[in-house]
Design a protein around this motif. Sequence first.
Motif, short mmCIF file in Angstrom:
data_model
loop_
_atom_site.label_atom_id
_atom_site.label_comp_id
_atom_site.label_asym_id
_atom_site.label_seq_id
_atom_site.Cartn_x
_atom_site.Cartn_y
_atom_site.Cartn_z
N LEU A 276 0.82 -1.20 0.00
CA LEU A 276 0.00 0.00 0.00
C LEU A 276 0.86 1.26 0.00
N GLN A 277 1.97 1.24 0.72
CA GLN A 277 2.85 2.40 0.75
C GLN A 277 3.48 2.63 -0.62
N THR A 278 3.85 1.55 -1.29
CA THR A 278 4.41 1.68 -2.64
C THR A 278 3.39 2.30 -3.58
N LEU A 279 2.16 1.79 -3.54
CA LEU A 279 1.12 2.33 -4.41
C LEU A 279 0.80 3.77 -4.06
N LEU A 280 0.76 4.08 -2.78
CA LEU A 280 0.48 5.45 -2.35
C LEU A 280 1.56 6.40 -2.89
N SER A 281 2.81 5.98 -2.84
CA SER A 281 3.89 6.80 -3.35
C SER A 281 3.75 7.02 -4.86
N GLU A 282 3.31 5.99 -5.58
CA GLU A 282 3.12 6.11 -7.02
C GLU A 282 1.99 7.07 -7.37
N TRP A 283 0.94 7.05 -6.56
CA TRP A 283 -0.25 7.83 -6.91
C TRP A 283 -0.32 9.18 -6.22
N ALA A 284 0.58 9.46 -5.28
CA ALA A 284 0.59 10.72 -4.55
C ALA A 284 0.70 11.93 -5.48
N PRO A 285 1.44 11.86 -6.61
CA PRO A 285 1.50 13.05 -7.48
C PRO A 285 0.14 13.52 -7.98
N LEU A 286 -0.88 12.66 -7.93
CA LEU A 286 -2.22 13.08 -8.34
C LEU A 286 -2.80 14.12 -7.40
#
Length: 288
Positions: A276-286
């Motif tokens: 979840l942290q990996t995915l959150l980091s990927e999508w945080a720029p949104l």
Amino acid sequence: MSNSPIDLHQTPPNQGLLRSLMLMAWMVEARDPYTGGHLWRVARMAEEMGRSLGMPDKEVRRIALAGFLHDIGKIGIPDAVLRKPGKLDDDEYAVIKAHPAIGQRILAEHPLAHLVMDVVFHHHETPDGRGYPVGLVGTAIPLDARLVGICDAFDAMTSTRPYRKGMPVANALEIISGALGRQFDSELASHFVALGQSGAFDHIVGHTDEGIPLGVCVSCGPVIQRYRATQPGEHADCPACNARYEWQQTGSGLHAAHVGKTHGNLSLPLPDTSLLQTLLSEWAPLLT
């Protein structure tokens, strides 16, 4: 399970809001014994599609996020329907068909709803107008919903269910090819099939994370989740039949070895905080 708790107070407010949505989606997946990794797979396939279509990076991230959250409305579906070990009857299917509208209501006042709402509400619409919940036709269906709908259907076909084993990739692609313009957008689905035939989804099908395939229950098939932090000697339970497994090291990696029954002490899947942290980091720029 070596899985540290998630602290929503250690991230910026918008990231905390996003993480809370991701946790809600994970709760749905934990309740359904035969969809382990479904959210990750749909998100990754949607991402693969978006990149191959030349979409801007931010749009690719948004569609991947929407793929992860597309079934969030199933949080309102009763266990008796969601976890039924067999095909649904007409009344039960009508209950399942309510999940896009439930998802819309859940997200209605959420500050990040605009990022994913079209997919959450419309991912079961079909070009021939026979989908739900509205019955939109053709390109009236939002593009991101058409795209995620293909990924969702493909993963459903290639994943094991209580009443049938997952079908081979080639078979699923053939079914999609045969439903162009009816169940699936012709242009998007043709592109999806070409990607599938090239092997673009082979590392996603049957996996729950990069390089981590589902463990196999001797009775129920590939339904047992393993996390990045899983170590040899840790236990996992089959979410369908409650058989207990131990992760054992083999030459090819960790293998789920059957060691008995849970005896009522069922260990439900917990959120994989590392994933979840990996995915959150990927999508945080949104969020910027």
